[in-house]
Design an enzyme around this catalytic site. Structure first.
Site, mmCIF file in Angstrom:
data_model
loop_
_atom_site.group_PDB
_atom_site.id
_atom_site.type_symbol
_atom_site.label_atom_id
_atom_site.label_comp_id
_atom_site.label_asym_id
_atom_site.label_seq_id
_atom_site.Cartn_x
_atom_site.Cartn_y
_atom_site.Cartn_z
ATOM 1 C CB SER A 12 7.002 -6.727 -0.282
ATOM 2 O OG SER A 12 5.978 -7.575 -1.097
ATOM 3 C CG HIS A 72 9.091 -3.250 1.301
ATOM 4 N ND1 HIS A 72 9.186 -3.415 2.584
ATOM 5 C CD2 HIS A 72 8.231 -3.769 0.581
ATOM 6 C CE1 HIS A 72 8.057 -3.878 2.655
ATOM 7 N NE2 HIS A 72 7.594 -4.020 1.471
ATOM 8 C CE LYS A 124 4.902 -1.595 3.915
ATOM 9 N NZ LYS A 124 4.613 -1.938 2.550
HETATM 10 C C1 LIG Z 1 3.346 -2.221 1.960
HETATM 11 C C2 LIG Z 1 3.171 -2.064 0.542
HETATM 12 C C3 LIG Z 1 1.967 -1.334 -0.245
HETATM 13 C C4 LIG Z 1 1.066 -0.796 0.461
HETATM 14 O O1 LIG Z 1 1.320 0.370 1.438
HETATM 15 P P1 LIG Z 1 0.417 0.522 2.342
HETATM 16 O O2 LIG Z 1 0.586 1.946 2.679
HETATM 17 O O3 LIG Z 1 0.463 -0.191 3.563
HETATM 18 O O4 LIG Z 1 -1.106 0.337 1.703
HETATM 19 C C5 LIG Z 1 2.126 -1.145 -1.640
HETATM 20 N N1 LIG Z 1 3.522 -1.714 -2.261
HETATM 21 C C6 LIG Z 1 4.294 -2.277 -1.674
HETATM 22 C C7 LIG Z 1 5.579 -2.924 -2.525
HETATM 23 C C8 LIG Z 1 4.148 -2.642 -0.293
HETATM 24 O O5 LIG Z 1 5.280 -3.271 0.344
#
Ligand SMILES: *Cc1c(COP(=O)(O)O)cnc(C)c1O
Length: 393
Positions: free
Chosen positions: A184, A212, A244
């Site tokens: 990320s 992502h 995302k």
């Molecule tokens: C954003 C993210 C999460 C968390 O997801 P949310 O739905 O925002 O809690 C988990 N893992 C990764 C790799 C992320 O980028």
């Protein structure tokens, strides 16, 4: 004699964060034109270069419409947890569509990705397990390992050989390996084929969090697993998020019938929490459908990513190796990252400075993310501004 209890005080710790340029600040955002990347930040107009709305779906008219229709029909809240009366037809339909989308037997919807990872790790890894994780994993995977009560091992970033050595020395119990698919904060891909091969040699269970990658990476946007041509047998658990590329909110785990049934029975972050609002599930179903029906969105964000890299490299800006829409520029100290971010804001671009503990010490960075909602000229002007600011004094 009684031990005296120390008072809890907050001010010294806050002052310390401030002194080290590590105090976080929330900015109030106003989106006057929701379908564009233009925002108002504390009253200042700028282009948002740090959202995760890679495909520009957060304000897509069909997604918004699906949300409104479902809210009118079902109300706003789910009213209960999934195992009581919160599991509704929209959740069920979304789960079936996600299973089909990922090519797996079954999927389960969680309220957030953070909760999906906590629930998964604890449900899969018992106390006799060892959980292995990449050193640059997302915080939710790290916390999932910690909360599981299993033994923890970190392996150096993207180092499948190091993981294999660690697996070779495990003496008893089960093994769960956790990794981001696309990291990320760096935008690079995990070496999934090598990780999967190591796991299969030692009988370890591999779970990939492709928050992502899904919607963006791979020939049809099915994510990092599609990119590498990996089967469900090689990666038995896949985590995805809706916040995302799909532009909504929530998350899921996809896998075998038995894995998903185990999560329903044992994932505490699934059982002991209110179900996702059904209208969010409806909007997510629409976002998933639009992401498939409008492949130009993925092509667009990838073309903008290539354009950004081309222009930045030509301007002498040092980039990493990422080919995903996550394009970090390493700055170093937290304080210069903040200064660079502020200088960009003065020129009309919002790029957040990412500082420890989100990233390791002395690797503070600007984390630029591209979106199908950006215009060519947004990217061109951003690079021009970066070139000006990053020029050696
Ligand atoms: C954003 C993210 C999460 C968390 O997801 P949310 O739905 O925002 O809690 C988990 N893992 C990764 C790799 C992320 O980028």
């Amino acid at each position: 004699m009684a031990v005296s209890i120390a008072p809890i005080s907050f001010a010294p710790a806050l002052a310390d964060l401030e002194a080290r340029d590590l105090r976080r600040q929330r900015r109030t955002v106003h989106r006057g034109k929701p379908e564009s990347a233009e925002i108002e930040l504390d009253g200042r107009r700028c282009i948002d270069f740090c959202s995760n709305d890679y495909l520009g779906l957060a304000a897509h008219p069909q997604v918004v419409e699906a949300f409104i229709d479902a809210a009118r029909m079902h109300g706003v809240g789910a009213r209960a947890s999934h195992l009581v009366t919160g599991h509704q037809a929209e959740h069920e339909a979304l789960e079936q569509e996600l299973a089909a989308y990922t090519g797996r037997e079954r999927a389960i919807v969680f309220s957030t990705g953070y909760m999906a990872n906590l629930g998964l790790a604890r449900a899969v890894a018992g106390r006799d397990a060892t959980v292995y994780g990449d050193q640059l994993n997302h915080a939710s995977l790290i916390d999932g390992g910690r909360l599981s009560g299993a033994k923890l091992q970190r392996y150096p970033h993207a180092d499948a050989a190091a993981l294999e050595q660690q697996l070779a020395t495990q003496e008893s119990g089960t093994a769960l390996v956790l990794t981001d698919g696309v990291f990320s904060m760096d935008g690079d891909l995990a070496p999934l084929p090598a990780l999967a091969a190591a796991c299969s040699r030692y009988g370890a269970f591999l779970a990939v969090d492709d928050a992502h990658g899904l919607g963006v990476t791979g020939a049809t946007g099915r994510g990092s697993l599609e990119h590498f041509g990996l089967s469900p047998g090689e990666v038995p658990a896949l985590v995805g998020t809706f916040g995302k590329a799909f532009g909504t909110f929530g998350a899921f785990v996809a896998g075998s019938e038995d894995l998903i049934e185990t999560l329903i029975q044992r994932a505490r972050t699934y059982i002991y929490t209110t179900a996702l609002p059904p209208a969010v599930a409806a909007a997510t179903r629409e976002a998933l459908a639009v992401s498939i029906a409008e492949p130009w969105r993925r092509e667009r964000v990838l073309a903008l990513t290539r354009r950004f890299r081309e222009l930045a490299l030509a301007a002498g800006i040092t980039l990493g190796t990422s080919e995903t829409p996550i394009q970090p520029i390493l700055i170093g100290s937290a304080d210069s990252a903040m200064r660079t971010s502020n200088a960009l804001l003065e020129r009309g671009f919002f790029v957040a400075a990412i500082r420890p503990p989100t990233v390791p010490a002395d690797t503070s960075r600007l984390r630029i993310t591209l979106s199908a909602a950006h215009r060519d000229e947004d990217v061109e002007r951003l690079v021009a501004a970066l070139a000006e600011i990053l020029q050696p004094e």
